[in-house]
Every structure is written in structure tokens, then in C-alpha cells.
Design a protein around this motif. Sequence first.
Motif, PDB file in Angstrom:
ATOM      1  N   PHE A 161     -18.710  17.364  -1.236  1.00  0.00           N
ATOM      2  CA  PHE A 161     -17.514  17.280  -0.403  1.00  0.00           C
ATOM      3  C   PHE A 161     -16.255  17.305  -1.265  1.00  0.00           C
ATOM      4  CE2 PHE A 161     -20.839  15.336   2.201  1.00  0.00           C
ATOM      5  CZ  PHE A 161     -20.630  15.962   3.421  1.00  0.00           C
ATOM      6  N   ASP A 162     -15.149  17.759  -0.640  1.00  0.00           N
ATOM      7  CA  ASP A 162     -13.869  17.826  -1.352  1.00  0.00           C
ATOM      8  C   ASP A 162     -12.969  16.641  -1.048  1.00  0.00           C
ATOM      9  OD1 ASP A 162     -14.263  20.463  -2.557  1.00  0.00           O
ATOM     10  OD2 ASP A 162     -14.171  21.221  -0.508  1.00  0.00           O
ATOM     11  N   PHE A 163     -13.152  16.016   0.093  1.00  0.00           N
ATOM     12  CA  PHE A 163     -12.333  14.864   0.462  1.00  0.00           C
ATOM     13  C   PHE A 163     -13.117  14.017   1.474  1.00  0.00           C
ATOM     14  CE2 PHE A 163     -11.255  18.308   3.319  1.00  0.00           C
ATOM     15  CZ  PHE A 163     -11.191  17.717   4.577  1.00  0.00           C
ATOM     16  N   VAL A 164     -12.595  12.839   1.763  1.00  0.00           N
ATOM     17  CA  VAL A 164     -13.294  11.868   2.600  1.00  0.00           C
ATOM     18  C   VAL A 164     -12.284  11.210   3.533  1.00  0.00           C
ATOM     19  CG1 VAL A 164     -14.771   9.806   2.603  1.00  0.00           C
ATOM     20  CG2 VAL A 164     -14.892  11.406   0.692  1.00  0.00           C
ATOM     21  N   THR A 165     -12.691  10.914   4.765  1.00  0.00           N
ATOM     22  CA  THR A 165     -11.844  10.129   5.656  1.00  0.00           C
ATOM     23  C   THR A 165     -12.093   8.651   5.415  1.00  0.00           C
ATOM     24  OG1 THR A 165     -13.446  10.039   7.469  1.00  0.00           O
ATOM     25  CG2 THR A 165     -11.944  11.921   7.418  1.00  0.00           C
ATOM     26  N   THR A 166     -11.095   7.856   5.720  1.00  0.00           N
ATOM     27  CA  THR A 166     -11.227   6.413   5.515  1.00  0.00           C
ATOM     28  C   THR A 166     -10.549   5.658   6.640  1.00  0.00           C
ATOM     29  OG1 THR A 166     -10.835   4.586   3.969  1.00  0.00           O
ATOM     30  CG2 THR A 166      -9.126   6.265   4.109  1.00  0.00           C
ATOM     31  N   PRO A 167     -11.166   4.581   7.127  1.00  0.00           N
ATOM     32  CA  PRO A 167     -10.466   3.735   8.109  1.00  0.00           C
ATOM     33  C   PRO A 167      -9.334   2.976   7.425  1.00  0.00           C
ATOM     34  CG  PRO A 167     -12.527   2.721   7.476  1.00  0.00           C
ATOM     35  CD  PRO A 167     -12.504   4.079   6.819  1.00  0.00           C
ATOM     36  N   SER A 207      -9.544  -2.872   3.489  1.00  0.00           N
ATOM     37  CA  SER A 207      -9.936  -2.616   2.097  1.00  0.00           C
ATOM     38  C   SER A 207      -9.264  -1.350   1.578  1.00  0.00           C
ATOM     39  CB  SER A 207     -11.462  -2.479   2.002  1.00  0.00           C
ATOM     40  OG  SER A 207     -11.939  -1.485   2.897  1.00  0.00           O
ATOM     41  N   TYR A 208      -8.406  -0.773   2.409  1.00  0.00           N
ATOM     42  CA  TYR A 208      -7.647   0.426   2.030  1.00  0.00           C
ATOM     43  C   TYR A 208      -6.404   0.004   1.265  1.00  0.00           C
ATOM     44  CZ  TYR A 208      -5.001   4.801   2.793  1.00  0.00           C
ATOM     45  OH  TYR A 208      -4.280   5.969   2.642  1.00  0.00           O
ATOM     46  N   GLY A 209      -6.058   0.730   0.250  1.00  0.00           N
ATOM     47  CA  GLY A 209      -4.877   0.382  -0.515  1.00  0.00           C
ATOM     48  C   GLY A 209      -4.462   1.495  -1.442  1.00  0.00           C
ATOM     49  N   PRO A 210      -3.317   1.346  -2.092  1.00  0.00           N
ATOM     50  CA  PRO A 210      -2.863   2.369  -3.038  1.00  0.00           C
ATOM     51  C   PRO A 210      -3.871   2.528  -4.172  1.00  0.00           C
ATOM     52  CG  PRO A 210      -1.134   0.761  -2.567  1.00  0.00           C
ATOM     53  CD  PRO A 210      -2.400   0.218  -2.000  1.00  0.00           C
ATOM     54  N   GLY A 211      -4.006   3.747  -4.648  1.00  0.00           N
ATOM     55  CA  GLY A 211      -4.942   4.012  -5.735  1.00  0.00           C
ATOM     56  C   GLY A 211      -4.903   5.461  -6.138  1.00  0.00           C
ATOM     57  N   TYR A 215       1.248   0.870   7.217  1.00  0.00           N
ATOM     58  CA  TYR A 215       0.491   0.494   6.027  1.00  0.00           C
ATOM     59  C   TYR A 215      -0.049   1.723   5.306  1.00  0.00           C
ATOM     60  CZ  TYR A 215      -2.827  -1.808   2.949  1.00  0.00           C
ATOM     61  OH  TYR A 215      -3.511  -2.238   1.829  1.00  0.00           O
ATOM     62  N   ALA A 216      -0.530   2.722   6.045  1.00  0.00           N
ATOM     63  CA  ALA A 216      -1.032   3.950   5.424  1.00  0.00           C
ATOM     64  C   ALA A 216       0.079   4.659   4.673  1.00  0.00           C
ATOM     65  CB  ALA A 216      -1.632   4.869   6.487  1.00  0.00           C
ATOM     66  N   SER A 217       1.273   4.669   5.257  1.00  0.00           N
ATOM     67  CA  SER A 217       2.413   5.288   4.576  1.00  0.00           C
ATOM     68  C   SER A 217       2.758   4.543   3.293  1.00  0.00           C
ATOM     69  CB  SER A 217       3.619   5.322   5.514  1.00  0.00           C
ATOM     70  OG  SER A 217       4.721   5.933   4.902  1.00  0.00           O
ATOM     71  N   PHE A 218       2.703   3.225   3.363  1.00  0.00           N
ATOM     72  CA  PHE A 218       2.966   2.416   2.168  1.00  0.00           C
ATOM     73  C   PHE A 218       1.958   2.721   1.061  1.00  0.00           C
ATOM     74  CE2 PHE A 218       1.384  -1.370  -0.076  1.00  0.00           C
ATOM     75  CZ  PHE A 218       2.488  -1.662  -0.862  1.00  0.00           C
ATOM     76  N   CYS A 219       0.700   2.938   1.444  1.00  0.00           N
ATOM     77  CA  CYS A 219      -0.352   3.172   0.452  1.00  0.00           C
ATOM     78  C   CYS A 219      -0.280   4.559  -0.180  1.00  0.00           C
ATOM     79  CB  CYS A 219      -1.720   2.974   1.087  1.00  0.00           C
ATOM     80  SG  CYS A 219      -2.064   1.261   1.561  1.00  0.00           S
TER      81      CYS A 219
END
Length: 778
Positions: A46-52, A102-106, A143-147
Motif C-alpha cells: 500500500f502507498d498510504f493508510v487511513t486513520t481514525p 492516538s493520532y498526533g503530529p509525526g 485536531y486533525a488540522s493541528f496535527c
Amino acid sequence: MSSDGYLDPEANSYESRPPFYIGQHDSARSETLTDAQYNHVLNSGFDFVTTPITNEHFHQRVVDLYKSHLEEREQWGLSDVAKSNPSLPGPVVPTLTDDDTSYGPGRYVGSLIAYSSPWIDLCSSDPIISSISRQVLNIELAYASFCGARSIIIPGPRDDESSRAVMQYARGIQEALQAANRLNIIIHMPMYREPGLEEKADSLSSLLGNSNGTGSSAGKEIDIFTTWDSWHTIRSVCNYSARLFVALRIPKRVPERNLQERWFAEPLHYLTIGDNIFQKNPAGHPSLSRHHQELIGRYMRLKNHPWLILSDVGPDAESLNNLPDPMAVEFPSLAEASKALKDHRKPMPTQNVHVAYMRHVERNQLPYTEMETPPLRSFQDWLQSPLQPLADNLESATYEVFEGDPVKYNQYELAIANAMIEWRELKKPTSQSPANSDLIVAVAGAGRGPLVTRVLRAAESTGTSIQLWALEKNQNAYVYLLRQNKLIWNNRVTVIKTDMRGWAGPTSPTGTPSTVDILVTELLGSFGDNELSPECLDGIQRHIARPHGISIPHSYTAHLTPIATPRLHADIASRVVGDPNAFETPWVTRLFAIDFAAQKVPSHPRFQQAWEFVHPVEISRADQFAEKHGNAVKYASTGGGSMVGSSGSNDHNARHCHLTFACPTRGVVHGLAGYFESVLYASQTGKGKEPVEISILPDQIDRKSKDMISWFPIFFPLKQPLLFPQDSEIEVSMWRQTDDSKVWYEWIVEAYAWVGPKTRIKVGASEMHSSRKVACLM
């Protein structure tokens, strides 16, 4: 090698095909993948993954909030929400905590596609649930925008029957676009309401025992356009935002072509393919039907082609959670680390079988054609203002682009050669006969001279003796023509710097005035007449020998059809601030991501002729007018023309049409697509020979001038999209207007619905549009 190139072993060359970017989505995933899990998925192909964005802890917090709110109301004797005081405050969703996500900047955030919680229910009839859902959505987006996320997928409405629910959903998305002003929002929609194509997670209303009352769709007849109706409502409420896209769920049963084309015109960001869409081939491996492959192949021809998301095809959550961790010891010695690696070492994960099959589909796509070179793909749905060749002097690079089309010039050369051959067969006199048998040929508007070269080639191939004149008003191109005449044409051409309308005509070698036997021009625009070919030829056709002189082209016709093109509508809408005439401008563009609103029926073709021009005309209206009234009056504001303040000398080039198109299925019109066809030369021998033609009509170009790229269609936009129901007729009225100094178009579109065998009612109309403020100057 580029990502879209493949080695053809037989041709020993690289063929270019659309590349696939394949992502993985697990509908049961509730936590962001760890680094090890993420790498495992990528190693599977796979090239990318979705995340909650949020997890089950947050979900339970929201459910508890709702329940506690109801308990509080019961304590106050307010259990009946419908009858309680509407001014009472509702629950407020608290901010996220570390336990909620558990989602965050990275460093991997760019390859993680944020997916909002599928249990959010913006459509709920319960005002408390819908309020909580809006709050949760905005919290997740913020929050997604912040990350660092730049786009987020939001599941679309689960039902289309309730217009209230769809409008409520659309309002929520509009608010989200305003709140998250740096995020692209992608609405996850099924292609149509095929059973089993919805989100698997229960909505908040279902979990709390609060049904929306929509009922089951089992056993009901499926209207395949209802999901598109919902999408159209959402993007209309959001005013065709350039940050709003659609992720399309591909169904198990591919629908009819007109629905495929409807979605093809929309701003597709992802195509999602569930595990149940794949079939087992004889070897037991997953595969897609031929219809699915054709649909994907069609959508992948878009310039910004959609990415693919495979849903629930593995690696699943259990296998990812059981991945070994060879570095469980926080600070192992070298010996401990070596032993741990030996004990837990496993082979690298093999490629996911579904991904492997999709790579097979990718390799077996049809390669890009001659009409899909990188430059041509870059022009897909790209707006260009029409040229003003009379008012402006073109640059050399612009001429060079035109000259890169061999098909057009091959057709011109064939037309010229046929005219020369038939001239001899019909024993026509020349302009200088009997003193001189040379044909007098003039190329008017010669540019950098490609037509001049083709005239010389046609004369050589047919053994015709000619005298050739090349006229060009652009002083810069004139220098180029002089150089071509010296270095390439061996001074066989008489080059004149002049506007063709003011040319005094050819002269014989002895200096006596003469006439032109064959006049060759390439003044045609995307709509045939939109670059003022009729007006230019009016000024020079007086030099054509009568009655035997020939004009190449001989005639041209303009054609129209109503289309849906939301991408272009959004593009033009974004330009209005800087260009208030954007919706009054006929734009030249390579129409690609479009849906034809009309269908072909016996009495109403999909493409219909608006009008025609034929050359030469027996009498030049401008010359006749000047002879009667005098040259001074020709340009005076006498008020005698069809337009106020005009003299009427160009009224013979005005045109009007009224066309009716049949639309059996409902849809929307964003504007009119304009095309042209031209007969360069029609045989005069009466032997039934096919005329030499060029065409950009989609249903004729392959037959008349295959792979010709010199002209893109023209687009006449509507300020407000015109929605029409099924069994409608679209009526188009268009005018070509002139005031003797400029030419412009006016257009209006109306929609009528049939309500009985002989009765129809008007259900909508656009306003009158006029390009007068951006008219083509004479």
C-alpha cells in the motif's frame, strides 16, 4: 523511470499509463497505527493508510454525555424533549484528552489520511444528537488540522429520502469548511444506494435507540441518482467550494453509463473498493469484473486522477496487533538484541493479494494515446481566454503550438491539392489567362508560414504552376516570413505586410491588377466564427476571381450542447472577485471532466448546429453598403443597424439559433459546450467524392480529422447552475451580435418538464448572458 512508465518488451520502449496510488482502509480500526504497524502495511504494497482521529474512549464519552443529559432532564421532569423548553441548554462536548486519541503530529502524518468517526450523525432528527455530532465533527477537524492533516474523509449521509436530513448534513459540512479553513473535505458517498455499500459502524442515533424513521430500503426500487442528488445539494450549499471533494464507493454491480459519466464530471478524490467487490478467479485469487476495470480505467484518464482505497482487504487489526516487537527490552545488550532478532525474525510481509491484483490492472491499462500526451493532459479543463488575433499580435511560441498539429495541415494540403486537380479537370480559367496559366494563390493571415509550405507542397505534388502571395499583419511574424522565403521557399512567395481587409489585391508580373483563384486562410476558432473569420473574409473576398474562385475553407458550422462541469463552474466562480466578467466570457478549454446533460434521441441530437457561414459570398455586404451610402457613412453611428449606434454594415454576419435538447434523466447544466466543423473543400466535379473536412465534434472528430489537436472546445458558462428534473427539455437560445466594431455572443438556457403527453411546464431558466464587455474587436 517515472511512476507511470512501463517497459514494452516488444517495442523496447517505455509506454506511459496512469499510475495507481493505492491506500488501505479498515472500517473496524479505532486507533492510529503504530510505526511498526504502519511500516507493515506499506510493506504489503500500500502507498498510504487511513486513520481514525478519535478512539473508542472518546466515543463512549460522547455516548455517556448524551445519556447523562437525558437523565438530568428526567430529574427535572423534562423527559419529553419535543415538548420541553427549547431554550434549555444542550450538552457541550468537552475538549479532547490524551485518552481520546492516538493520532498526533509525526513524520508519517502526510501518508495518513484522516477519517472522521463514522458514528457521527449530522442527519439525526434528534436535535441533541445532531448538535453533538456537529460538535464532534468540528473537534475532530480542528485536531486533525493541528496535527498536520491536509484532507479529511467524512462519511456522507446514509439516506437520501429525507431532504431535511440531507440539508442538515450539507449545513454541517458548510460550517466545517469555514471552521477548518486549511483542510480539504472529502465526502464518502456510494455511487448509488446498492445494499451493503454503506458504513458498517452504527450511527449515534442507532446506538442510542433513536431511529431517524427512514425505514429499511430492502425490497424498494433503487433510484440510482439519489446519492448524486444528495451530493449536489451538499456542494451547492457549500457554493462549489474548491476544497470540497468526493470519495466514491464503487458498487458490486456497475451502473449504467450515464451515471458513470455523471460522477466522472465531479471532483473525485478517491475511489473506494470494498472486499466484497472482488471476485475469485479460477486460481482462487481476487479479481474485478471487466465492467469494474473499464470504469476504473475511464476515471484514471483524468488529469488529477483519483487515488484508490481498498477497504477491509487486510492486513486486519488482529494481525497488526500481533506483530512481534524485537526491541521489547528497553536497553538490550548486543547479545540480547541479537537473540531477540533471531527468536522473532520473520520474513518481510508478502504483498497483499488485492494490491498485487490492482498492480496487474494498472499494468494492463491502455497506454496514453496521441491525444493524451503530458501537455494535452495538462490542458484538461484549463480555462483560456479566446484569442483576439485582429486586436493582438501573437507571439512566436503561440504560432509554434498551432504548428504542432500535423492533422490539420495534412487536411489543408489535401484540400488545396484537390482544388488544384479539379481546377485542371474542369478546365477553369486562371485570373491571368490566357496570358498566363499560373494559378494565383493567396494565404491570408500566414503567421509563420505553415500553410504557405503546404500550398507549395500541394502545387509540387499536383504539377500545378502557381503564383503565391502571403499576407500577414503581425510585423514580427512578417520578419519571420521574409526569412522563410529566403531560406526555405527559394523566394517563390510574395510576402506582404498588411491586414488582409486592406489589401489592394495581387498584381501580375507586368504590374496590372489581378484577382485570386484560391484563397487559403486558417482564421477559425473553437466555435468556428469566434475569431472573426467571417469579418476578415468579408474584407478580402472581393479579390477572389468570380465565378470560379475558391475559398479554403469553404464553410464552417457552429454546434452546441448543454453540459455539467462542476470543476469549471467552481474555477470560474473563484475568478469573479478579480474578473467580474468571468461568467460572461466564452472560455476556450479542453473539456474533459464533463457530463453531457442531453441524450441522443431521434428528433433531438446531442450536438446541434447553431449556424453556418459559407465563402465566398456573391456580394460583400460591407462593399455594397459603402457603394450605396459612401465609405464615410460605413463607420458612422447612423442608428440604421440592428444594434443601437451601428451602421448595419456587418449585420449579415449576425446569427441566432434556438435549439431543443432532450434530457430523460435529471441533472444540472453549468453551461454550453461549443464546437465547430468545417468543409475545407467540397468537390465540384459532381462525382460524389467525399469533401475534405476538419471537425472537433466529439462524435465526428475521429471520422473527419482523427487526432487533430489544434482547437479545444469553447465553453459558455451560466452564472447559476440550472437544475432540471427527469423527462425534461433544455432550450438554448444564442445570438451572435455585432455593432460593426466588435462581435459578441448572448445566451440563455431554459428548462421545461413534461407533465403530460402534450403538456410541459417551465421549471427554470438562466439569466441572459452577454460577452459584450469582452467582445472580439474588429
